[in-house]
Scaffold this motif. Structure first.
Motif, PDB file in Angstrom:
ATOM      1  N   LYS A   6       0.914  -1.014  -0.024  1.00 46.38           N
ATOM      2  CA  LYS A   6      -0.139   0.153  -0.198  1.00 46.38           C
ATOM      3  C   LYS A   6       0.874   1.137  -0.008  1.00 46.38           C
ATOM      4  O   LYS A   6       1.921   1.252   0.519  1.00 46.38           O
ATOM      5  N   THR A   7       0.472   2.272  -0.555  1.00 46.55           N
ATOM      6  CA  THR A   7       1.060   3.588  -0.295  1.00 46.55           C
ATOM      7  C   THR A   7       0.594   4.208   0.796  1.00 46.55           C
ATOM      8  O   THR A   7       0.029   3.544   1.909  1.00 46.55           O
ATOM      9  N   ASP A   8       1.523   5.328   1.157  1.00 44.23           N
ATOM     10  CA  ASP A   8       1.490   5.976   2.563  1.00 44.23           C
ATOM     11  C   ASP A   8       0.204   6.924   2.320  1.00 44.23           C
ATOM     12  O   ASP A   8       0.014   7.733   3.483  1.00 44.23           O
ATOM     13  N   HIS A   9      -0.586   7.012   1.382  1.00 44.24           N
ATOM     14  CA  HIS A   9      -1.628   7.793   1.298  1.00 44.24           C
ATOM     15  C   HIS A   9      -2.851   7.094   2.093  1.00 44.24           C
ATOM     16  O   HIS A   9      -3.234   5.982   2.050  1.00 44.24           O
ATOM     17  N   GLU A  15      -7.320   3.501   2.422  1.00 42.94           N
ATOM     18  CA  GLU A  15      -6.033   3.311   1.920  1.00 42.94           C
ATOM     19  C   GLU A  15      -5.994   3.146   0.576  1.00 42.94           C
ATOM     20  O   GLU A  15      -6.904   2.590  -0.015  1.00 42.94           O
ATOM     21  N   GLU A  16      -4.812   3.020  -0.123  1.00 45.34           N
ATOM     22  CA  GLU A  16      -4.385   3.065  -1.516  1.00 45.34           C
ATOM     23  C   GLU A  16      -3.621   1.974  -1.602  1.00 45.34           C
ATOM     24  O   GLU A  16      -2.479   1.893  -1.093  1.00 45.34           O
ATOM     25  N   TYR A  17      -3.824   0.998  -2.559  1.00 47.62           N
ATOM     26  CA  TYR A  17      -2.908   0.064  -2.848  1.00 47.62           C
ATOM     27  C   TYR A  17      -1.857   0.627  -3.935  1.00 47.62           C
ATOM     28  O   TYR A  17      -2.167   1.572  -4.768  1.00 47.62           O
ATOM     29  N   ASP A  18      -0.630  -0.022  -3.830  1.00 45.50           N
ATOM     30  CA  ASP A  18       0.477   0.865  -4.650  1.00 45.50           C
ATOM     31  C   ASP A  18       0.554  -0.160  -5.972  1.00 45.50           C
ATOM     32  O   ASP A  18       1.327  -1.295  -5.902  1.00 45.50           O
ATOM     33  N   PRO A  20       1.292   0.821  -9.510  1.00 47.76           N
ATOM     34  CA  PRO A  20       1.447   1.625 -10.557  1.00 47.76           C
ATOM     35  C   PRO A  20       1.203   1.159 -11.973  1.00 47.76           C
ATOM     36  O   PRO A  20       0.860  -0.180 -12.155  1.00 47.76           O
TER      37      PRO A  20
END
Length: 202
Positions: A6-9, A15-18, A20
């Motif tokens: 996950k991102t730090d957002h 939460e947001e999965y990383d 890309p």
């Protein structure tokens, strides 16, 4: 639960999965940006015949010539104009001729600009359906309406006459006020069967 990173957002606990975008997608997007200016210069840089509109016009003109070869040269008279008024595909050809040559004076919808309104029931130089073709061929108003006999094929004259006749009574919005005199209604187009019989005889 997914173990994807996950991102730090985090927004209100969301939460947001990383995940890309794939590299190939990013490079494809960049390539389209690089390609766009070259495309614009080539197709929209002002060179005659390159734009999609120009190419469509060329293809349409060629197709029209092929169709004209099938029907032969027509007579620009009342009977012929009435016959083609009843054939929507040919009226559309007349519409394209009108849009290419007549809208600067008569407006895109025939509402009239410098030239008279073609969508009401009053006419300055027309008393019968066949007179439309005569005006197109010979002009009118001491040159105010130029002659088109040396610019248009005789069949184009018939088709655009049929289209102009079809505008009668549509009363386009914002049109010029009526000019000239009201005249009798156009004759009805002959039945399709009769048209086919005439075609077979010819």
């Amino acid at each position: 639960m997914s173990e994807a990173p996950k991102t730090d957002h985090a927004y209100d606990g969301i939460e947001e999965y990383d995940n890309p975008l794939p590299g190939w997608w990013k490079w494809l997007f960049i390539a389209t940006i690089v390609f766009a200016p070259f495309y614009w210069v080539y197709y929209h840089g002002g060179a005659e015949g390159r734009s999609v509109e120009d190419q469509f016009g060329i293809a349409l003109a060629e197709n029209t010539r092929l169709q004209f070869a099938e029907i032969g040269d027509l007579q620009p008279d009342t009977a012929t104009v009435a016959k083609f008024m009843g054939k929507d595909s040919w009226v559309k050809v007349g519409k394209s001729v009108f849009r290419a040559n007549c809208i600067s004076c008569h407006g895109r919808e025939g509402e009239g600009k410098v030239g008279p309104n073609l969508t009401d029931d009053s006419y300055k130089n027309v008393k019968t359906l066949g007179d439309i073709a005569k005006v197109i061929n010979n002009g009118a108003g001491n040159g105010a309406m130029p002659k088109w006999s040396h610019r248009l094929h005789v069949n184009e004259v018939v088709m655009v006459s049929a289209f102009v006749a079809s505008l009668r009574g549509t009363n386009a919005e914002g049109g010029r006020p009526p000019e000239g005199n009201k005249i009798a209604a156009w004759p009805e187009p002959p039945p399709e069967e009769e048209v086919e019989d005439e075609k077979e005889k010819s």
